[in-house]
Design a protein around this motif. Structure first.
Motif, PDB file in Angstrom:
ATOM      1  N   LEU A 136      86.433 -57.785  -4.058  1.00 50.92           N
ATOM      2  CA  LEU A 136      86.811 -56.523  -4.713  1.00 50.92           C
ATOM      3  C   LEU A 136      87.793 -55.732  -3.857  1.00 50.92           C
ATOM      4  O   LEU A 136      88.733 -55.130  -4.381  1.00 50.92           O
ATOM      5  CB  LEU A 136      85.584 -55.650  -4.977  1.00 50.92           C
ATOM      6  CG  LEU A 136      84.814 -55.879  -6.250  1.00 50.92           C
ATOM      7  CD1 LEU A 136      83.661 -54.883  -6.346  1.00 50.92           C
ATOM      8  CD2 LEU A 136      85.691 -55.778  -7.477  1.00 50.92           C
TER       9      LEU A 136
ATOM     10  N   TYR B 136      91.087 -57.454  -4.135  1.00 52.57           N
ATOM     11  CA  TYR B 136      91.630 -57.236  -5.481  1.00 52.57           C
ATOM     12  C   TYR B 136      92.292 -55.859  -5.577  1.00 52.57           C
ATOM     13  O   TYR B 136      93.269 -55.685  -6.285  1.00 52.57           O
ATOM     14  CB  TYR B 136      90.514 -57.365  -6.524  1.00 52.57           C
ATOM     15  CG  TYR B 136      91.008 -57.259  -7.941  1.00 52.57           C
ATOM     16  CD1 TYR B 136      91.554 -58.359  -8.580  1.00 52.57           C
ATOM     17  CD2 TYR B 136      90.926 -56.060  -8.626  1.00 52.57           C
ATOM     18  CE1 TYR B 136      92.020 -58.264  -9.880  1.00 52.57           C
ATOM     19  CE2 TYR B 136      91.382 -55.955  -9.930  1.00 52.57           C
ATOM     20  CZ  TYR B 136      91.929 -57.062 -10.559  1.00 52.57           C
ATOM     21  OH  TYR B 136      92.386 -56.963 -11.839  1.00 52.57           O
TER      22      TYR B 136
ATOM     23  N   CYS C 192      90.676 -52.846  -6.461  1.00 58.52           N
ATOM     24  CA  CYS C 192      90.230 -52.055  -7.609  1.00 58.52           C
ATOM     25  C   CYS C 192      90.100 -50.576  -7.274  1.00 58.52           C
ATOM     26  O   CYS C 192      90.173 -49.727  -8.152  1.00 58.52           O
ATOM     27  CB  CYS C 192      88.913 -52.602  -8.157  1.00 58.52           C
ATOM     28  SG  CYS C 192      87.548 -52.579  -6.966  1.00 58.52           S
ATOM     29  N   SER C 193      89.927 -50.254  -5.998  1.00 57.27           N
ATOM     30  CA  SER C 193      89.877 -48.853  -5.562  1.00 57.27           C
ATOM     31  C   SER C 193      90.297 -48.779  -4.100  1.00 57.27           C
ATOM     32  O   SER C 193      89.770 -49.509  -3.262  1.00 57.27           O
ATOM     33  CB  SER C 193      88.465 -48.285  -5.705  1.00 57.27           C
ATOM     34  OG  SER C 193      88.388 -47.015  -5.083  1.00 57.27           O
TER      35      SER C 193
ATOM     36  N   LEU D  20      87.237 -48.010  -1.799  1.00 59.21           N
ATOM     37  CA  LEU D  20      86.069 -48.881  -1.758  1.00 59.21           C
ATOM     38  C   LEU D  20      85.569 -49.090  -0.331  1.00 59.21           C
ATOM     39  O   LEU D  20      84.363 -48.993  -0.069  1.00 59.21           O
ATOM     40  CB  LEU D  20      86.370 -50.225  -2.431  1.00 59.21           C
ATOM     41  CG  LEU D  20      85.246 -51.270  -2.426  1.00 59.21           C
ATOM     42  CD1 LEU D  20      83.969 -50.730  -3.066  1.00 59.21           C
ATOM     43  CD2 LEU D  20      85.705 -52.543  -3.129  1.00 59.21           C
TER      44      LEU D  20
ATOM     45  N   LYS E 215      83.597 -46.474  -8.548  1.00 57.90           N
ATOM     46  CA  LYS E 215      82.945 -47.166  -9.667  1.00 57.90           C
ATOM     47  C   LYS E 215      83.888 -47.261 -10.866  1.00 57.90           C
ATOM     48  O   LYS E 215      83.997 -48.314 -11.504  1.00 57.90           O
ATOM     49  CB  LYS E 215      81.658 -46.434 -10.053  1.00 57.90           C
ATOM     50  CG  LYS E 215      80.864 -47.132 -11.135  1.00 57.90           C
ATOM     51  CD  LYS E 215      79.560 -46.405 -11.407  1.00 57.90           C
ATOM     52  CE  LYS E 215      78.762 -47.094 -12.491  1.00 57.90           C
ATOM     53  NZ  LYS E 215      77.473 -46.417 -12.730  1.00 57.90           N
TER      54      LYS E 215
ATOM     55  N   CYS F 278      86.382 -50.020 -10.064  1.00 57.77           N
ATOM     56  CA  CYS F 278      85.887 -51.382  -9.818  1.00 57.77           C
ATOM     57  C   CYS F 278      84.951 -51.931 -10.887  1.00 57.77           C
ATOM     58  O   CYS F 278      84.857 -53.151 -11.044  1.00 57.77           O
ATOM     59  CB  CYS F 278      85.197 -51.440  -8.460  1.00 57.77           C
ATOM     60  SG  CYS F 278      86.325 -51.130  -7.072  1.00 57.77           S
TER      61      CYS F 278
ATOM     62  N   TRP G 270      77.179 -53.119 -11.803  1.00 58.99           N
ATOM     63  CA  TRP G 270      77.383 -52.257 -10.635  1.00 58.99           C
ATOM     64  C   TRP G 270      76.117 -52.363  -9.773  1.00 58.99           C
ATOM     65  O   TRP G 270      75.002 -52.364 -10.302  1.00 58.99           O
ATOM     66  CB  TRP G 270      77.625 -50.811 -11.079  1.00 58.99           C
ATOM     67  CG  TRP G 270      77.906 -49.885  -9.942  1.00 58.99           C
ATOM     68  CD1 TRP G 270      77.069 -48.934  -9.436  1.00 58.99           C
ATOM     69  CD2 TRP G 270      79.099 -49.813  -9.158  1.00 58.99           C
ATOM     70  NE1 TRP G 270      77.660 -48.277  -8.392  1.00 58.99           N
ATOM     71  CE2 TRP G 270      78.907 -48.795  -8.196  1.00 58.99           C
ATOM     72  CE3 TRP G 270      80.304 -50.506  -9.166  1.00 58.99           C
ATOM     73  CZ2 TRP G 270      79.880 -48.468  -7.258  1.00 58.99           C
ATOM     74  CZ3 TRP G 270      81.273 -50.175  -8.229  1.00 58.99           C
ATOM     75  CH2 TRP G 270      81.057 -49.166  -7.292  1.00 58.99           C
TER      76      TRP G 270
END
Length: 120
Positions: free
Chosen positions: A49, A52, A54-55, A58, A85, A88, A99
């Motif tokens: 993640l 990737y 996504c945030s 994170l 959240k 992701c 989650w």
């Protein structure tokens, strides 16, 4: 809301994902009553993640939970958790992954009230 009760010890931070944080000493056992080795293994599950993207926050969320700074261990704020959240969860959902239940954003303090927490 989670309450902080710590009887941990300061230790050098060795978790690679957290090496870019603004601190190099961490408190163990952590919020999950884990050793640094256990925390490192659990954080490792999030590497895909992080890669990737996504945030951008994170790593901050994970490190504040799994390897809190020794000088001022604080939970992440609910707002920080929700931003991560929101970024992701769609990626996790694509792969049928829920989650993580131990990162329940509604259990964290709000930045608007209550105890100090990590916003960003």
């Amino acid at each position: 809301v989670l309450i902080l009760l710590f009887a941990g010890r300061c230790k050098p931070l060795t978790i690679s994902l957290c090496s870019a944080m603004h601190y190099n000493m961490t408190l163990f056992p952590n919020f999950f009553n884990q050793t640094q080795g256990e925390a490192s293994a659990e954080i490792g599950q999030f590497f895909p993640l992080v890669r990737y993207g996504c945030s951008s926050e994170l790593s901050l969320l994970l490190c504040s939970l799994y390897a809190p700074p020794c000088s001022e261990p604080r939970l992440p704020c609910r707002e920080l958790c929700n931003r991560v959240k929101n970024g992701c969860l769609p990626v996790l959902t694509k792969f049928g992954i829920p989650w993580p239940t131990n990162i329940a954003c509604d259990k964290f303090p709000s930045a608007r009230r209550g105890p100090k927490c990590i916003v960003a």
